[in-house]
Design an enzyme around this catalytic site. Structure first.
Site, PDB file in Angstrom:
ATOM      1  N   SER A 101       1.345  -7.619  -0.898  1.00  0.00           N
ATOM      2  CA  SER A 101       2.052  -8.632  -0.095  1.00  0.00           C
ATOM      3  C   SER A 101       1.218  -9.888   0.150  1.00  0.00           C
ATOM      4  O   SER A 101       1.756 -10.899   0.608  1.00  0.00           O
ATOM      5  CB  SER A 101       2.566  -8.041   1.217  1.00  0.00           C
ATOM      6  N   THR A 154       0.820  -1.213   0.000  1.00  0.00           N
ATOM      7  CA  THR A 154       0.000   0.000   0.000  1.00  0.00           C
ATOM      8  C   THR A 154       0.850   1.257   0.000  1.00  0.00           C
ATOM      9  O   THR A 154       0.434   2.291  -0.521  1.00  0.00           O
ATOM     10  CB  THR A 154      -0.941  -0.027   1.227  1.00  0.00           C
ATOM     11  N   ASP A 162       0.241  -6.550   4.924  1.00  0.00           N
ATOM     12  CA  ASP A 162      -0.564  -7.753   5.180  1.00  0.00           C
ATOM     13  C   ASP A 162       0.265  -8.971   5.586  1.00  0.00           C
ATOM     14  O   ASP A 162      -0.189  -9.787   6.395  1.00  0.00           O
ATOM     15  CB  ASP A 162      -1.426  -8.081   3.961  1.00  0.00           C
TER      16      ASP A 162
HETATM   17  C1  SIN Z   1      -1.020  -2.987   2.839  1.00  0.00           C
HETATM   18  O1  SIN Z   1       0.117  -2.781   2.456  1.00  0.00           O
HETATM   19  O2  SIN Z   1      -1.476  -2.405   3.867  1.00  0.00           O
HETATM   20  C2  SIN Z   1      -1.979  -3.921   2.161  1.00  0.00           C
HETATM   21  C3  SIN Z   1      -1.513  -4.474   0.874  1.00  0.00           C
HETATM   22  C4  SIN Z   1      -0.275  -5.284   1.006  1.00  0.00           C
HETATM   23  O3  SIN Z   1      -0.041  -5.912   2.029  1.00  0.00           O
HETATM   24  O4  SIN Z   1       0.501  -5.310   0.006  1.00  0.00           O
END
Ligand code: SIN
Length: 327
Positions: free
Chosen positions: A62, A15, A96
């Site tokens: 992730s 994110t 994540d």
């Molecule tokens: C995030 O980064 O908060 C969610 C998406 C991910 O884990 O890549």
């Protein structure tokens, strides 16, 4: 001559590199859309505090990170820890599965240079995006003598956690992170270590082993809900898994109905671990089944990573050495 620290930045997506169509959208966005160069360009002040050397090993959400990615990152982090020209290493990553990647790097890499992971809960396009300040904090922590040591660190929301004691604890709120046992090691801004923490398991995999690993064995976590059907474990055995971590009630308590499936699994050579569904606290070594390892101070996700490395390294003592299950 410049005395600025030289920080290697490995951008892997998440994110923090996410982009949405609207600045108010914090759920409908594409993670891993921005390059490492774009992340750096969003924080021009970084040029005042560090010389950055950016790389982009991959750029994904992730949820799609696999053990093959962990091996790839660990090898690169080890090379950078061994490179005398580098002061510290920062990795940007999705939140994540951050705790698993951090724990893998913590167990598998050696050296005293800070390795600092960071991330964001809001995409880069959001109002009050948290990524730029988290990146600034991570670079400062990676250049700070206070945070030198073998353990991998996570800088998020102004706090610094150890990879041995870190978890994502909320799906949406910006302050989504916590510690399973002790709490943060200190502050990120300004970088200040307030306590040693245990940093247990750091560099536990013997030096040189990482380079020999081509892949990691198949290990799953089975969440044992009240009345869960033990045929779950039979299915895993029949499918050819090498091991399983049972996230069990309480202090890793085995339901009676699971005993026959556990006997079948251990007789077939599956290595099983008693872990807990409970977010905090250890799982003690006391057990009704002697063939099972106890997760000790590891949560179920950590125990899975540790079991993969234990089986891959062919070092049966590695698991118990890191888990340190109380009697
Ligand atoms: C995030 O980064 O908060 C969610 C998406 C991910 O884990 O890549």
């Amino acid at each position: 001559m410049s005395h600025r620290p030289v920080i290697a930045l490995l951008a892997t997506g998440g994110t923090i590199a996410g982009a949405a169509a609207s600045a108010t959208d914090i759920t409908g966005y594409a993670a891993g859309s921005l390059t490492a160069a774009a992340l750096i360009a969003a924080v021009p002040q970084l040029g005042d505090i560090a010389t950055l050397r950016a790389e982009q090993p991959f750029s994904i959400d992730s949820k799609d990170v696999t053990p093959a990615h962990w091996l790839q990152l660990a090898r690169r982090v080890q090379a950078l820890r061994d490179d005398p020209a580098i002061t510290g290493i920062v990795l940007t990553h999705g939140t994540d599965t951050l705790e698993e990647a951090a724990w893998f790097l913590h167990l598998a890499t050696h050296g005293d240079k800070p390795v600092v992971m960071t991330a964001a809960m809001r995409p880069a396009t959001a109002l009050s995006a948290d990524g730029p300040m988290n990146l600034w904090d991570a670079v400062r922590v990676a250049g700070s003598a206070d945070f030198r040591g073998p353990g991998v660190l996570i800088a998020l929301g102004g706090e610094v956690y150890g990879a041995d004691d870190f978890a994502k604890v909320h799906t949406l709120r910006p302050a989504a992170f916590g510690a399973r046992h002790g709490g943060p090691l200190g502050l990120a801004n300004p970088p200040a270590r307030q306590r040693d923490g245990t940093q247990h398991g750091a560099a536990a995999l013997a030096r040189g082993t990482l380079e020999k690993l081509t892949d990691l064995p198949w290990v799953e976590v089975l969440h044992v809900a009240g009345g869960a059907d033990p045929r779950l474990l039979d299915a895993l055995r029949e499918a050819g898994a090498a091991g399983a971590v049972l996230a069990l009630p309480g202090n890793g308590s085995l339901p009676d109905a699971w005993q026959p499936a556990i006997d079948r699994a251990t007789a077939a050579g599956l290595q099983l671990v008693r872990a807990s569904r409970v977010p905090g606290g250890p799982v003690s070594a006391r057990t009704t089944h002697p063939a099972l390892l106890a997760a000790g101070w590891c949560g179920a996700l950590q125990a899975r990573v540790l079991l993969m490395l234990t089986l891959a390294a062919g070092d049966p003592a590695l698991f118990e050495r890191v888990a340190r299950a109380p009697q």
